[in-house]
Scaffold this motif. Structure first.
Motif, PDB file in Angstrom:
ATOM      1  N   THR A 392     -21.132  52.224 -19.371  1.00  0.00           N
ATOM      2  CA  THR A 392     -20.662  51.199 -18.408  1.00  0.00           C
ATOM      3  C   THR A 392     -19.764  50.155 -19.064  1.00  0.00           C
ATOM      4  O   THR A 392     -19.524  49.102 -18.460  1.00  0.00           O
ATOM      5  CB  THR A 392     -21.875  50.476 -17.768  1.00  0.00           C
ATOM      6  OG1 THR A 392     -22.645  49.853 -18.805  1.00  0.00           O
ATOM      7  CG2 THR A 392     -22.742  51.447 -17.005  1.00  0.00           C
ATOM      8  N   ALA A 393     -19.280  50.444 -20.254  1.00  0.00           N
ATOM      9  CA  ALA A 393     -18.478  49.457 -20.985  1.00  0.00           C
ATOM     10  C   ALA A 393     -17.262  48.984 -20.176  1.00  0.00           C
ATOM     11  O   ALA A 393     -16.986  47.787 -20.067  1.00  0.00           O
ATOM     12  CB  ALA A 393     -18.039  50.020 -22.325  1.00  0.00           C
ATOM     13  N   ARG A 394     -16.540  49.913 -19.576  1.00  0.00           N
ATOM     14  CA  ARG A 394     -15.345  49.550 -18.812  1.00  0.00           C
ATOM     15  C   ARG A 394     -15.700  48.755 -17.570  1.00  0.00           C
ATOM     16  O   ARG A 394     -15.027  47.772 -17.219  1.00  0.00           O
ATOM     17  CB  ARG A 394     -14.570  50.809 -18.434  1.00  0.00           C
ATOM     18  CG  ARG A 394     -13.303  50.514 -17.652  1.00  0.00           C
ATOM     19  CD  ARG A 394     -12.480  51.773 -17.414  1.00  0.00           C
ATOM     20  NE  ARG A 394     -12.024  52.359 -18.673  1.00  0.00           N
ATOM     21  CZ  ARG A 394     -11.292  53.465 -18.756  1.00  0.00           C
ATOM     22  NH1 ARG A 394     -10.936  54.102 -17.627  1.00  0.00           N
ATOM     23  NH2 ARG A 394     -10.919  53.945 -19.914  1.00  0.00           N
ATOM     24  N   ILE A 395     -16.772  49.170 -16.877  1.00  0.00           N
ATOM     25  CA  ILE A 395     -17.177  48.463 -15.654  1.00  0.00           C
ATOM     26  C   ILE A 395     -17.580  47.025 -15.976  1.00  0.00           C
ATOM     27  O   ILE A 395     -17.241  46.099 -15.249  1.00  0.00           O
ATOM     28  CB  ILE A 395     -18.355  49.205 -14.988  1.00  0.00           C
ATOM     29  CG1 ILE A 395     -17.940  50.614 -14.580  1.00  0.00           C
ATOM     30  CG2 ILE A 395     -18.862  48.426 -13.778  1.00  0.00           C
ATOM     31  CD1 ILE A 395     -19.062  51.443 -14.035  1.00  0.00           C
ATOM     32  N   ARG A 396     -18.305  46.833 -17.081  1.00  0.00           N
ATOM     33  CA  ARG A 396     -18.744  45.479 -17.431  1.00  0.00           C
ATOM     34  C   ARG A 396     -17.559  44.586 -17.777  1.00  0.00           C
ATOM     35  O   ARG A 396     -17.574  43.392 -17.471  1.00  0.00           O
ATOM     36  CB  ARG A 396     -19.707  45.558 -18.618  1.00  0.00           C
ATOM     37  CG  ARG A 396     -21.102  46.063 -18.248  1.00  0.00           C
ATOM     38  CD  ARG A 396     -22.064  46.018 -19.419  1.00  0.00           C
ATOM     39  NE  ARG A 396     -21.823  47.118 -20.355  1.00  0.00           N
ATOM     40  CZ  ARG A 396     -21.304  46.993 -21.548  1.00  0.00           C
ATOM     41  NH1 ARG A 396     -20.923  45.808 -21.976  1.00  0.00           N
ATOM     42  NH2 ARG A 396     -21.152  48.037 -22.338  1.00  0.00           N
ATOM     43  N   ARG A 397     -16.548  45.129 -18.403  1.00  0.00           N
ATOM     44  CA  ARG A 397     -15.369  44.327 -18.732  1.00  0.00           C
ATOM     45  C   ARG A 397     -14.557  43.973 -17.483  1.00  0.00           C
ATOM     46  O   ARG A 397     -13.977  42.920 -17.413  1.00  0.00           O
ATOM     47  CB  ARG A 397     -14.490  45.078 -19.728  1.00  0.00           C
ATOM     48  CG  ARG A 397     -15.054  45.113 -21.142  1.00  0.00           C
ATOM     49  CD  ARG A 397     -13.976  45.514 -22.118  1.00  0.00           C
ATOM     50  NE  ARG A 397     -13.535  46.887 -21.893  1.00  0.00           N
ATOM     51  CZ  ARG A 397     -14.044  47.956 -22.491  1.00  0.00           C
ATOM     52  NH1 ARG A 397     -15.035  47.813 -23.341  1.00  0.00           N
ATOM     53  NH2 ARG A 397     -13.590  49.140 -22.252  1.00  0.00           N
TER      54      ARG A 397
END
Length: 397
Positions: A392-397
């Motif tokens: 979920t790295a991209r979603i959190r950013r």
């Protein structure tokens, strides 16, 4: 009667008091683990019913933290904290007096609801007073201080069992809670001004929780922290049988082994505080999750060993890595909670101990006379946490 503190302390003193309040749960869970056998005799029941009182406590922790969130956003931090400590004191007295295992189990649920006030409100007070980076350092310090409780608790519980029996353990909890109540009354100030308080409406509470759950920056680290912390609760539930049942470890020796694992969390929490001066919170959290996963898989691979040391090494690493994970995940989530710090803190605790209740129940139900239920639970929780964080790295950013 006034509920204003008469002598607010320094930040250092306040952190120490918050650490003591947060230690309610470790003391109430870990101190009586060596006494399961004595309690089964006293209540005329089997070990399974006594183990269920531990799961009941975790359930109470989950329910209580959902309750405190909206209360502390509406009424501030101080009054709900005093009420929670009072509830813990009253139910601890009840636990001392009853000899009905069903009543005892119900009291443990309510005892947990009272005891978790310090956990929820402590995180909210830290969020009120410090920024994100400093909050991570303070929460790591809290974790380090609080982890002294599980180091001391089983050792102290073992000595108390030998000297005075299992009831004296709950007497100790009662005295500790009374001391904390006095400290809160005289030294803990209100940190949420009236201008920042929100009305207490059920519809608004549900909307707030829903809003937080829809924020990836909040819900992801919350779930990651909850899943990772579930490793600790799998260890707490499974270790009495693994150490004392499979490896014939005595009650006192069990306390030392339990404390050794908890000491690893203290060391890593201290290392985390130092590391935060050089690296971002998110980077340290990701590295710790990878370490936890590798150690969990190694633990599963060694679950059939007949040598305790072979099992202890990956178990120690898996549990110690939580010193990097717990405080960092909570700090990232609390920073994303924005104007809903109280509800955010409560939701963190609810999900964390919801995971604890689920994992604890599964480990107890899946007991098959081996170390696999504990080992598989630790590895599975670590795997889910690691995958969720990186996916979920991209979603959190």
């Amino acid at each position: 009667m006034s509920t204003r503190s008469s002598s607010p302390v320094s930040h250092r003193g306040l952190i120490l008091i918050l650490a003591m309040l947060t230690a309610f749960a470790p003391f109430a869970t870990d101190m009586y683990l060596p006494g399961f056998g004595q309690m089964a005799l006293a209540f005329h029941t089997d070990n399974g019913r006594i183990e269920s009182t531990l799961s009941a406590f975790f359930l109470g922790l989950a329910l209580g933290q959902a309750l405190y969130g909206p209360l502390i956003d509406r009424f501030g931090r101080r009054v709900p904290l005093l009420i929670g400590v009072g509830l813990f004191i009253a139910t601890t007295i009840g636990c001392l007096l009853t000899r009905d295992i069903s009543v005892f189990t119900a009291l443990r649920v309510v005892q947990a609801i009272g005891g978790c006030a310090g956990m929820v409100i402590g995180r909210a007070i830290v969020s009120d007073l410090f920024d994100s980076s400093e909050s991570a350092r303070v929460l790591s310090l809290l974790l380090m201080l609080v982890t002294l409780a599980p180091i001391v608790a089983p050792l102290l519980g073992g000595w108390i069992l030998i000297i005075a029996g299992w009831q004296a353990i709950f007497v100790f909890m009662l005295v500790f809670a009374l001391i904390c109540g006095v400290l809160v009354w005289f030294h803990v100030p209100e940190t949420l001004p009236s201008s920042r308080r929100t009305p207490l409406r059920l519809s608004q509470v549900m909307r707030t929780y829903g809003e937080l759950c829809r924020r990836p920056a909040f819900i992801v680290p919350t779930l990651v922290g909850g899943l990772a912390q579930a490793c600790m609760f799998a260890f707490i539930t499974g270790s009495p049988f693994v150490f004392m049942g499979l490896f014939d470890v005595g009650e006192q020796q069990y306390g030392w082994l339990f404390g050794l694992n908890a000491l690893g969390v203290v060391a890593c929490a201290q290392a985390n505080r130092i590391g935060l001066r050089r690296w971002p919170v998110q980077k340290l959290l990701g590295a710790a999750l990878c370490l936890n996963l590798v150690a969990g898989l190694a633990l599963v691979a060694s679950a059939q060993t007949s040598h305790l040391v072979v099992l202890m090494v990956p178990l120690w690493v898996a549990i110690a890595s939580l010193g990097f994970i717990g405080g960092n995940a909570a700090a990232v989530a609390m920073d994303a909670s924005g104007e809903h710090a109280g509800s955010g803190s409560a939701l963190i605790g609810t999900l964390q101990f919801g995971c604890a209740f689920l994992v604890s129940s599964l480990v107890a139900a899946a007991q098959n006379g081996t170390a696999y239920p504990m080992a598989l639970a630790i590895a599975a929780a670590g795997l889910l946490a690691t995958v969720l964080w990186f996916a979920t790295a991209r979603i959190r950013r």
